[in-house]
Every structure is written in structure tokens, then in C-alpha cells.
Design a protein around this motif. Structure first.
Motif, PDB file in Angstrom:
ATOM      1  N   MET A   1       0.857  -1.176   0.000  1.00  0.00           N
ATOM      2  CA  MET A   1       0.000   0.000   0.000  1.00  0.00           C
ATOM      3  C   MET A   1       0.899   1.234   0.000  1.00  0.00           C
ATOM      4  SD  MET A   1      -3.064   1.274   0.064  1.00  0.00           S
ATOM      5  CE  MET A   1      -3.818  -0.329   0.015  1.00  0.00           C
ATOM      6  N   ASN A   2       0.883   1.963  -1.090  1.00  0.00           N
ATOM      7  CA  ASN A   2       1.704   3.159  -1.204  1.00  0.00           C
ATOM      8  C   ASN A   2       0.788   4.354  -1.449  1.00  0.00           C
ATOM      9  OD1 ASN A   2       3.437   5.247  -1.816  1.00  0.00           O
ATOM     10  ND2 ASN A   2       4.823   3.968  -3.020  1.00  0.00           N
ATOM     11  N   LEU A   3       0.529   5.124  -0.401  1.00  0.00           N
ATOM     12  CA  LEU A   3      -0.390   6.254  -0.499  1.00  0.00           C
ATOM     13  C   LEU A   3       0.285   7.513  -1.022  1.00  0.00           C
ATOM     14  CD1 LEU A   3      -2.587   5.709   2.668  1.00  0.00           C
ATOM     15  CD2 LEU A   3      -2.881   4.824   0.341  1.00  0.00           C
ATOM     16  N   THR A   4       1.525   7.378  -1.504  1.00  0.00           N
ATOM     17  CA  THR A   4       2.130   8.483  -2.234  1.00  0.00           C
ATOM     18  C   THR A   4       1.830   8.328  -3.727  1.00  0.00           C
ATOM     19  OG1 THR A   4       4.264   7.375  -2.584  1.00  0.00           O
ATOM     20  CG2 THR A   4       3.992   8.663  -0.538  1.00  0.00           C
ATOM     21  N   GLN A   5       1.297   7.167  -4.120  1.00  0.00           N
ATOM     22  CA  GLN A   5       0.985   6.908  -5.523  1.00  0.00           C
ATOM     23  C   GLN A   5      -0.508   6.847  -5.816  1.00  0.00           C
ATOM     24  OE1 GLN A   5       3.130   3.361  -6.587  1.00  0.00           O
ATOM     25  NE2 GLN A   5       5.106   4.395  -6.462  1.00  0.00           N
ATOM     26  N   ARG A   6      -1.293   6.521  -4.812  1.00  0.00           N
ATOM     27  CA  ARG A   6      -2.754   6.480  -4.984  1.00  0.00           C
ATOM     28  C   ARG A   6      -3.405   6.653  -3.618  1.00  0.00           C
ATOM     29  NH1 ARG A   6      -5.502   1.897  -3.581  1.00  0.00           N
ATOM     30  NH2 ARG A   6      -4.264   0.082  -3.084  1.00  0.00           N
ATOM     31  N   PRO A   7      -4.648   7.114  -3.605  1.00  0.00           N
ATOM     32  CA  PRO A   7      -5.301   7.355  -2.313  1.00  0.00           C
ATOM     33  C   PRO A   7      -5.790   6.065  -1.665  1.00  0.00           C
ATOM     34  CG  PRO A   7      -6.822   7.846  -4.083  1.00  0.00           C
ATOM     35  CD  PRO A   7      -5.493   7.524  -4.730  1.00  0.00           C
ATOM     36  N   PRO A   8      -6.084   6.134  -0.378  1.00  0.00           N
ATOM     37  CA  PRO A   8      -6.740   4.987   0.261  1.00  0.00           C
ATOM     38  C   PRO A   8      -8.163   4.869  -0.284  1.00  0.00           C
ATOM     39  CG  PRO A   8      -6.718   6.860   1.749  1.00  0.00           C
ATOM     40  CD  PRO A   8      -5.921   7.256   0.533  1.00  0.00           C
ATOM     41  N   ARG A   9      -8.810   3.779   0.055  1.00  0.00           N
ATOM     42  CA  ARG A   9     -10.196   3.606  -0.384  1.00  0.00           C
ATOM     43  C   ARG A   9     -11.070   4.726   0.171  1.00  0.00           C
ATOM     44  NH1 ARG A   9     -10.519  -2.719   1.156  1.00  0.00           N
ATOM     45  NH2 ARG A   9      -8.758  -2.077   2.452  1.00  0.00           N
ATOM     46  N   SER A  10     -12.140   4.983  -0.522  1.00  0.00           N
ATOM     47  CA  SER A  10     -13.092   6.015  -0.104  1.00  0.00           C
ATOM     48  C   SER A  10     -13.620   5.698   1.293  1.00  0.00           C
ATOM     49  CB  SER A  10     -14.265   6.059  -1.091  1.00  0.00           C
ATOM     50  OG  SER A  10     -15.324   6.849  -0.590  1.00  0.00           O
ATOM     51  N   PRO A  11     -13.920   6.734   2.075  1.00  0.00           N
ATOM     52  CA  PRO A  11     -14.500   6.470   3.399  1.00  0.00           C
ATOM     53  C   PRO A  11     -15.866   5.800   3.304  1.00  0.00           C
ATOM     54  CG  PRO A  11     -14.604   8.812   2.878  1.00  0.00           C
ATOM     55  CD  PRO A  11     -13.769   8.161   1.807  1.00  0.00           C
ATOM     56  N   ARG A  12     -16.496   5.846   2.127  1.00  0.00           N
ATOM     57  CA  ARG A  12     -17.814   5.239   1.930  1.00  0.00           C
ATOM     58  C   ARG A  12     -17.756   3.716   1.818  1.00  0.00           C
ATOM     59  NH1 ARG A  12     -20.707   9.839   0.324  1.00  0.00           N
ATOM     60  NH2 ARG A  12     -19.353  11.397  -0.622  1.00  0.00           N
ATOM     61  N   VAL A  13     -16.596   3.178   1.430  1.00  0.00           N
ATOM     62  CA  VAL A  13     -16.449   1.733   1.248  1.00  0.00           C
ATOM     63  C   VAL A  13     -16.613   1.065   2.601  1.00  0.00           C
ATOM     64  CG1 VAL A  13     -14.879  -0.101   0.515  1.00  0.00           C
ATOM     65  CG2 VAL A  13     -14.952   2.054  -0.755  1.00  0.00           C
ATOM     66  N   ARG A  14     -17.351  -0.038   2.615  1.00  0.00           N
ATOM     67  CA  ARG A  14     -17.663  -0.722   3.880  1.00  0.00           C
ATOM     68  C   ARG A  14     -16.986  -2.081   3.963  1.00  0.00           C
ATOM     69  NH1 ARG A  14     -23.596   1.126   5.658  1.00  0.00           N
ATOM     70  NH2 ARG A  14     -23.574   3.139   4.613  1.00  0.00           N
TER      71      ARG A  14
END
Length: 145
Positions: A1-14
């Protein structure tokens, strides 16, 4: 998981009915790997999940550091959470979090400022915290407001 290259999952994802959980797991994994970038595990939004579920963020981080996938982490949460909510209580909490808006003027000003910086000052569809986080993630990684 590299959050300098892409965002984390949306807060809406359950996961297990919980909003925020997949996003905070992404941030936790990135923090462990040293690739969290501007994202912070155990931020005030994450703490809403920890408080509701009754899970210690450090204990969860320990489980995640063992390389467990989402399903195994969820099983650990369900077994170790202090607050044994029913499915409908989790659904209600998640629905509430999904529609939550900034509750004070300082937070509203912060959101308005950040949306304007992103080029979306005239947007009328950014009202909730989740709207803002989705927009911020999108713009941070090259999208347009």
C-alpha cells in the motif's frame, strides 16, 4: 500500500458494514510500510470508528502488521471489539457517518477553504466530510475539482 501513488479507499467503502474501516486499514498498512505520504492513521475520522467499535488502534495495528487481509482483520475486530453492536446498529452508524457534515464553524471554514483551493469554490455538491475526502483524494492524485 503506497499512499504516495494512490489514495486509500473512499471512506464510503464498507467492511463488515462499517464505513471508514477499509480506508483506515489502507492508511495503517501504508504507515507500517512507511508509504503513508500525507495520510495519517488514527486521525480524528479514524477515531470515530475506534470509539464506536471499541477497538484500540494500536492493537489493530499489531494485527495488521502481521500481514492479515481485510477478512481476517474484520474477524479479529468482531471478536475483540468492546461494543458488540448488531448489524442494524452498525448500518445506522455508517449511514450517519456517511451524511455527517462539519459541526462547527471552524470545520466548515476549513472545508470551504480546501474546496476553494482545489478549484471547486462554485461546487454545491461538497457538503459532507466524505464528500470532501473523496474530492481531496481525487484532486491530490491529478483529478480536477
Amino acid at each position: 500500500m503506497n499512499l504516495t501513488q494512490r489514495p486509500p479507499r473512499s471512506p464510503r467503502v464498507r467492511l463488515g458494514g462499517y464505513v471508514l474501516l477499509p480506508r483506515l486499514l489502507d492508511k495503517c498498512r501504508a504507515e507500517i510500510a512507511g508509504t503513508a505520504g500525507e495520510y495519517h492513521y488514527n486521525c480524528p475520522m479514524d477515531r470515530r470508528f475506534f470509539d464506536f467499535a471499541g477497538v484500540d488502534h494500536e492493537a489493530l495495528k499489531t494485527q495488521v502488521s502481521e500481514g492479515l487481509g481485510d477478512g481476517a482483520v474484520l474477524a479479529w475486530i468482531l471478536e475483540n471489539r468492546a461494543h458488540q453492536h448488531s448489524d442494524w446498529e452498525i448500518a445506522q452508524w455508517s449511514a450517519h457517518r456517511e451524511t455527517a457534515v462539519p459541526a462547527d464553524n471552524e470545520s466548515r471554514s476549513f472545508i470551504n477553504e480546501k474546496v476553494a483551493e482545489a478549484g471547486g469554490a462554485d461546487r454545491e455538491d461538497i457538503g459532507t466530510w466524505f464528500d470532501f475526502l473523496d474530492l481531496d483524494d481525487h484532486v491530490t492524485f491529478g483529478g480536477k475539482a
